[in-house]
Design a protein around this motif. Structure first.
Motif, mmCIF file in Angstrom:
data_model
loop_
_atom_site.group_PDB
_atom_site.id
_atom_site.type_symbol
_atom_site.label_atom_id
_atom_site.label_comp_id
_atom_site.label_asym_id
_atom_site.label_seq_id
_atom_site.Cartn_x
_atom_site.Cartn_y
_atom_site.Cartn_z
ATOM 1 N N HIS A 24 0.817 -1.218 0.000
ATOM 2 C CA HIS A 24 0.000 0.000 0.000
ATOM 3 C C HIS A 24 0.853 1.272 0.000
ATOM 4 N N GLY A 25 0.187 2.400 -0.064
ATOM 5 C CA GLY A 25 0.866 3.680 -0.135
ATOM 6 C C GLY A 25 1.109 4.290 1.232
ATOM 7 N N ALA A 26 1.797 5.434 1.229
ATOM 8 C CA ALA A 26 2.077 6.159 2.469
ATOM 9 C C ALA A 26 0.814 6.832 2.980
ATOM 10 N N GLY A 27 0.688 6.901 4.287
ATOM 11 C CA GLY A 27 -0.446 7.588 4.882
ATOM 12 C C GLY A 27 -1.759 6.853 4.740
ATOM 13 N N GLY A 28 -1.677 5.557 4.477
ATOM 14 C CA GLY A 28 -2.883 4.752 4.346
ATOM 15 C C GLY A 28 -2.677 3.400 4.988
ATOM 16 N N SER A 29 -3.434 2.438 4.535
ATOM 17 C CA SER A 29 -3.341 1.066 5.027
ATOM 18 C C SER A 29 -3.708 0.144 3.884
ATOM 19 N N VAL A 30 -3.504 -1.145 4.083
ATOM 20 C CA VAL A 30 -3.851 -2.076 3.015
ATOM 21 C C VAL A 30 -5.357 -2.085 2.777
ATOM 22 N N ALA A 31 -6.153 -1.894 3.840
ATOM 23 C CA ALA A 31 -7.603 -1.839 3.665
ATOM 24 C C ALA A 31 -8.021 -0.568 2.929
ATOM 25 N N ALA A 32 -7.422 0.564 3.295
ATOM 26 C CA ALA A 32 -7.794 1.835 2.670
ATOM 27 C C ALA A 32 -7.507 1.831 1.177
ATOM 28 N N HIS A 33 -6.421 1.190 0.768
ATOM 29 C CA HIS A 33 -6.009 1.263 -0.625
ATOM 30 C C HIS A 33 -6.425 0.064 -1.468
ATOM 31 N N PHE A 34 -6.723 -1.068 -0.842
ATOM 32 C CA PHE A 34 -6.986 -2.271 -1.633
ATOM 33 C C PHE A 34 -8.275 -3.009 -1.279
ATOM 34 N N ALA A 35 -9.027 -2.540 -0.287
ATOM 35 C CA ALA A 35 -10.212 -3.295 0.143
ATOM 36 C C ALA A 35 -11.178 -3.548 -1.001
ATOM 37 N N ALA A 36 -11.362 -2.557 -1.886
ATOM 38 C CA ALA A 36 -12.317 -2.725 -2.984
ATOM 39 C C ALA A 36 -11.854 -3.755 -4.001
ATOM 40 N N LEU A 37 -10.529 -3.959 -4.110
ATOM 41 C CA LEU A 37 -9.988 -4.913 -5.079
ATOM 42 C C LEU A 37 -9.914 -6.339 -4.541
ATOM 43 N N MET A 38 -9.777 -6.480 -3.242
ATOM 44 C CA MET A 38 -9.420 -7.780 -2.679
ATOM 45 C C MET A 38 -10.400 -8.910 -2.997
ATOM 46 N N PRO A 39 -11.715 -8.692 -2.970
ATOM 47 C CA PRO A 39 -12.607 -9.815 -3.291
ATOM 48 C C PRO A 39 -12.360 -10.388 -4.687
ATOM 49 N N ALA A 40 -12.197 -9.526 -5.694
ATOM 50 C CA ALA A 40 -11.959 -10.009 -7.058
ATOM 51 C C ALA A 40 -10.593 -10.676 -7.172
ATOM 52 N N LEU A 41 -9.581 -10.122 -6.528
ATOM 53 C CA LEU A 41 -8.242 -10.706 -6.593
ATOM 54 C C LEU A 41 -8.201 -12.069 -5.914
ATOM 55 N N ALA A 42 -8.950 -12.204 -4.825
ATOM 56 C CA ALA A 42 -8.902 -13.443 -4.048
ATOM 57 C C ALA A 42 -9.682 -14.582 -4.694
ATOM 58 N N GLU A 43 -10.412 -14.310 -5.759
ATOM 59 C CA GLU A 43 -11.155 -15.388 -6.417
ATOM 60 C C GLU A 43 -10.217 -16.431 -7.018
ATOM 61 N N GLN A 44 -9.039 -16.003 -7.497
ATOM 62 C CA GLN A 44 -8.110 -16.940 -8.122
ATOM 63 C C GLN A 44 -6.685 -16.820 -7.585
ATOM 64 N N HIS A 45 -6.487 -16.046 -6.531
ATOM 65 C CA HIS A 45 -5.149 -15.834 -5.998
ATOM 66 C C HIS A 45 -5.144 -15.901 -4.474
ATOM 67 N N THR A 46 -3.970 -16.192 -3.929
ATOM 68 C CA THR A 46 -3.748 -16.025 -2.501
ATOM 69 C C THR A 46 -3.291 -14.595 -2.286
ATOM 70 N N VAL A 47 -4.175 -13.776 -1.765
ATOM 71 C CA VAL A 47 -3.880 -12.362 -1.550
ATOM 72 C C VAL A 47 -3.271 -12.193 -0.164
#
Length: 262
Positions: A24-47
């Protein structure tokens, strides 16, 4: 450069399949920057989704935060989750971390996706980071939130918000500043991965955010030019691409992963 290893990063693991650590980026968190992407990424990957020191559930480091230390900690989070090789997905500061991880651990990194990134800070970014640290040092989170809104969102997106919604957005930004923001901003201000770029030998996608008021898209073009064989794409969004153009970002990323079997 020597560095003190960081303690383990607080990490969330989702899905199954090829490894996909997120940086993730500075001044944020993994949830703040990637939460919207994670469900789609986790369909076929170990995120593998770690938070940097001072973000999310990861405490501040005992010593200085270094790029090598953070890159090694990201790789350790992946291997600790049972992922031995992987594609790194970096956003903003995470692009610096991902490139350095690929340079330090070439046997583990199979691909890179670098969004709204840089090889090092330009003059405009240095001035912005100095202002970040000045406002945070003075404890002025309201002013920091205003500057964050002006630099994170494109002009068109911010001006299109109903005026009655702006105070709530600014309050949210002020209340969500991670404890490690100043340290992470300081790392961006001193990091330089320019010398690492010619040695990257894995499939790489560079995504420029062309309406970015914080990180100029020229920085993404430099990454694409210097990394051998890198693919380049553009999204008409500000720095907070996950807010403005999440679906477009997700589509580019998933198509790249599928195209290269990552």
């Amino acid at each position: 450069m020597t560095h003190t290893p960081l303690p383990p990063l607080r990490t969330t693991v989702r899905g199954a399949g090829p490894g996909l650590p997120l940086a993730h980026g500075a001044g944020g968190s993994v949830a703040a920057h990637f939460a919207a992407l994670m469900p789609a990424l986790a369909e076929q990957h170990t995120v593998v989704a770690p938070d940097y020191p001072g973000s999310g559930g990861t405490p501040l480091p005992a010593g200085p935060l270094t790029l090598d230390g953070l890159a090694d900690a990201l790789v350790a989070a992946a291997t600790g989750a049972g992922v031995e090789s992987f594609t790194l997905v970096g956003y903003s500061l995470g692009t610096l971390v991902s490139v350095r991880a690929a340079a330090r651990h070439p046997g583990r990194v199979r691909g890179l996706v670098l969004t709204a990134g840089m090889a090092g800070p330009d003059n405009r970014m240095l001035a912005s980071l100095e202002l970040w640290r000045t406002l945070l040092g003075a404890g002025d989170r309201k002013a920091f939130a205003r500057f964050s809104a002006l630099s994170s969102f494109s002009t068109d997106f911010f001006n299109a918000l109903p005026q009655e919604q702006v105070p709530a957005l600014l309050h949210l930004l002020a209340s969500a500043v991670p404890e490690g923001t100043a340290d992470q901003a300081g790392l961006v201000a001193t990091a330089d991965t320019t010398a690492d770029l010619p040695g990257i030998a894995v499939p790489t996608l560079v995504v420029a955010t062309t309406r970015d008021n914080l990180v100029s898209p020229a920085n993404s073009r430099l990454l694409a030019d210097r990394i051998p064989g890198a693919e380049y794409a553009e999204i008409a969004a500000g720095h907070a691409v996950m807010v403005e153009r999440q679906e477009e970002w997700q589509k580019l990323l998933l198509e790249f992963l599928a195209r290269h079997g990552l």
